[in-house]
Enzyme design. Structure first.
Site, PDB file in Angstrom:
ATOM      1  N   HIS A 109       7.992  18.362 -27.107  1.00 25.55           N
ATOM      2  CA  HIS A 109       7.228  17.167 -27.461  1.00 25.55           C
ATOM      3  C   HIS A 109       7.780  16.496 -28.716  1.00 25.55           C
ATOM      4  O   HIS A 109       8.528  17.083 -29.487  1.00 25.55           O
ATOM      5  CB  HIS A 109       5.744  17.479 -27.603  1.00 25.55           C
ATOM      6  CG  HIS A 109       5.236  18.325 -26.480  1.00 25.55           C
ATOM      7  ND1 HIS A 109       5.109  17.851 -25.198  1.00 25.55           N
ATOM      8  CD2 HIS A 109       4.900  19.643 -26.442  1.00 25.55           C
ATOM      9  CE1 HIS A 109       4.689  18.842 -24.419  1.00 25.55           C
ATOM     10  NE2 HIS A 109       4.565  19.925 -25.145  1.00 25.55           N
ATOM     11  N   GLU A 146       0.943  20.758 -31.463  1.00 26.62           N
ATOM     12  CA  GLU A 146       2.049  21.528 -30.900  1.00 26.62           C
ATOM     13  C   GLU A 146       3.386  20.941 -31.328  1.00 26.62           C
ATOM     14  O   GLU A 146       4.334  21.677 -31.630  1.00 26.62           O
ATOM     15  CB  GLU A 146       1.947  21.532 -29.374  1.00 26.62           C
ATOM     16  CG  GLU A 146       3.060  22.304 -28.685  1.00 26.62           C
ATOM     17  CD  GLU A 146       2.991  22.210 -27.171  1.00 26.62           C
ATOM     18  OE1 GLU A 146       3.804  22.877 -26.508  1.00 26.62           O
ATOM     19  OE2 GLU A 146       2.122  21.476 -26.654  1.00 26.62           O
ATOM     20  N   HIS A 201       7.455  26.035 -27.356  1.00 27.68           N
ATOM     21  CA  HIS A 201       6.154  25.452 -27.035  1.00 27.68           C
ATOM     22  C   HIS A 201       5.034  26.332 -27.550  1.00 27.68           C
ATOM     23  O   HIS A 201       5.257  27.462 -27.995  1.00 27.68           O
ATOM     24  CB  HIS A 201       5.999  25.292 -25.515  1.00 27.68           C
ATOM     25  CG  HIS A 201       6.859  24.227 -24.917  1.00 27.68           C
ATOM     26  ND1 HIS A 201       6.486  22.906 -24.875  1.00 27.68           N
ATOM     27  CD2 HIS A 201       8.085  24.292 -24.356  1.00 27.68           C
ATOM     28  CE1 HIS A 201       7.448  22.186 -24.298  1.00 27.68           C
ATOM     29  NE2 HIS A 201       8.444  23.015 -23.986  1.00 27.68           N
ATOM     30  N   GLU A 283       6.279  30.025 -24.695  1.00 27.98           N
ATOM     31  CA  GLU A 283       4.958  29.621 -25.175  1.00 27.98           C
ATOM     32  C   GLU A 283       4.563  30.674 -26.196  1.00 27.98           C
ATOM     33  O   GLU A 283       4.251  31.807 -25.854  1.00 27.98           O
ATOM     34  CB  GLU A 283       3.951  29.577 -24.012  1.00 27.98           C
ATOM     35  CG  GLU A 283       4.281  28.585 -22.922  1.00 27.98           C
ATOM     36  CD  GLU A 283       3.812  27.177 -23.240  1.00 27.98           C
ATOM     37  OE1 GLU A 283       3.304  26.954 -24.365  1.00 27.98           O
ATOM     38  OE2 GLU A 283       3.954  26.299 -22.376  1.00 27.98           O
TER      39      GLU A 283
END
Length: 319
Positions: A109, A146, A201, A283
């Site tokens: 992102h 995030e 992430h 993650e």
């Protein structure tokens, strides 16, 4: 990254299993990961593969492990000036065991994605189908995003890996208005002829869902996607990253996905489907769980996360 984003569709319901970590791992985790965990517990000198442990030295905590409040607003490395390209590359690689190796770090992102809804919602071809360019990502209940987390960990990893002599390239460094899109993220690693790519992430699952998981590419051969050549090396990379992440951070594999192994194979992610070089996603925890969020928002823990991921990359690259 939240599972409601376009590059992470909701997984099928899974049973939540949380037995004692050593039992779950002995039953479900690949032998290499189990070996590293035994090493971490027993304090042995090998890494489970008959070679010395590939250690990445971290900087002193006071200099390299700021708290969440100490992090710069734009997520950039303290003292680093703005960049003029869509990605950031280390200026020069020092001599070290990884000299000549190229590592691409993909911070999931962009901090400004939310300001560009039409651009990030544009569909791109991921080989198997079309998906939105990118998402805004998730955040903790207190608003720690995030995107800020991934950039911070990426910067810490860059420092550690450059100390080992690697050439490090970031897919984005908060230096562009949005994105890059998932297809461009894959292309950056491909064009760099990266020896390893890791996409960073943090999840946005429900409260009570805790732990990390590493996402591996499945065998895909459709349209412009062909992962068949990278499935095996990507699994090797992912297992090593998972093993060192457990050992360094003390975090357990996810209790809600991966059946306790910390490893998940997916065929629906553009960043993996379009990669032609070894690549995994990690993650690092669940931002919507208060206990995981306390870790993710801690600068000291983020340094451990960067250390664990980097050690996994070093282990993979050194064989």
């Amino acid at each position: 990254m939240s599972y409601v984003g376009p590059d992470f569709e909701p997984p099928q319901p899974r049973r939540s299993r949380r037995g004692p970590l050593t039992v779950a791992l002995a039953a479900l985790v690949p032998g290499a990961l189990l070996g590293w965990l035994v090493y971490a517990t027993a304090g042995g000198s090998g890494d489970g593969e008959g070679s010395g442990r590939a250690t990445v030295r971290s900087s002193p905590p006071a200099a390299s492990s700021p708290s969440a409040d100490d992090a710069t607003d734009d997520g950039k490395k303290p003292g680093a000036g703005p960049t003029s390209t869509a990605s950031s590359t280390s200026a020069s690689a020092a001599s070290g065991p990884l000299k000549g190796k190229v590592v691409v770090i993909d911070p999931g992102h962009n901090p400004d994605n939310f300001q560009h809804p039409s651009e990030i919602n544009r569909k791109v071809n991921i080989g198997t189908n079309w998906k939105e360019c990118d998402t805004t990502g998730t955040s903790s209940n207190d608003g720690y995003t995030e995107a800020k987390f991934t950039l911070d960990v990426a910067h810490r990893m860059r420092t550690l890996l450059e100390e080992q002599g690697a050439t490090v390239k970031l897919t984005q460094d908060g230096d562009r208005p949005y994105g890059p899109c998932v297809d461009e993220r894959a292309r950056i690693g491909n064009e760099a002829k990266a020896d390893a790519v890791v996409s960073i992430h943090a999840d946005g699952s429900g409260a009570g869902n805790r732990g990390f998981h590493v996402i591996l590419p499945g065998a895909v051969h459709a349209g412009s996607a062909d992962t068949r050549a990278i499935v095996a090396p990507s699994r090797d990379l992912g297992e090593r990253v998972a093993g060192r992440f457990v050992a360094v951070t003390g975090s357990a594999p996810s209790n809600y996905i991966g059946d306790g192994s910390g490893l998940v194979t997916r065929k629906d992610l553009g960043g993996l489907n379009l990669s032609t070089v070894p690549k995994v996603f990690i993650e690092c925890g669940n931002m919507r769980d208060s206990k995981d969020a306390a870790l993710l928002t801690s600068g000291a823990w983020r340094q451990k996360a960067a250390q664990g991921i980097s050690e996994g990359i070093v282990s993979f690259l050194r064989g």
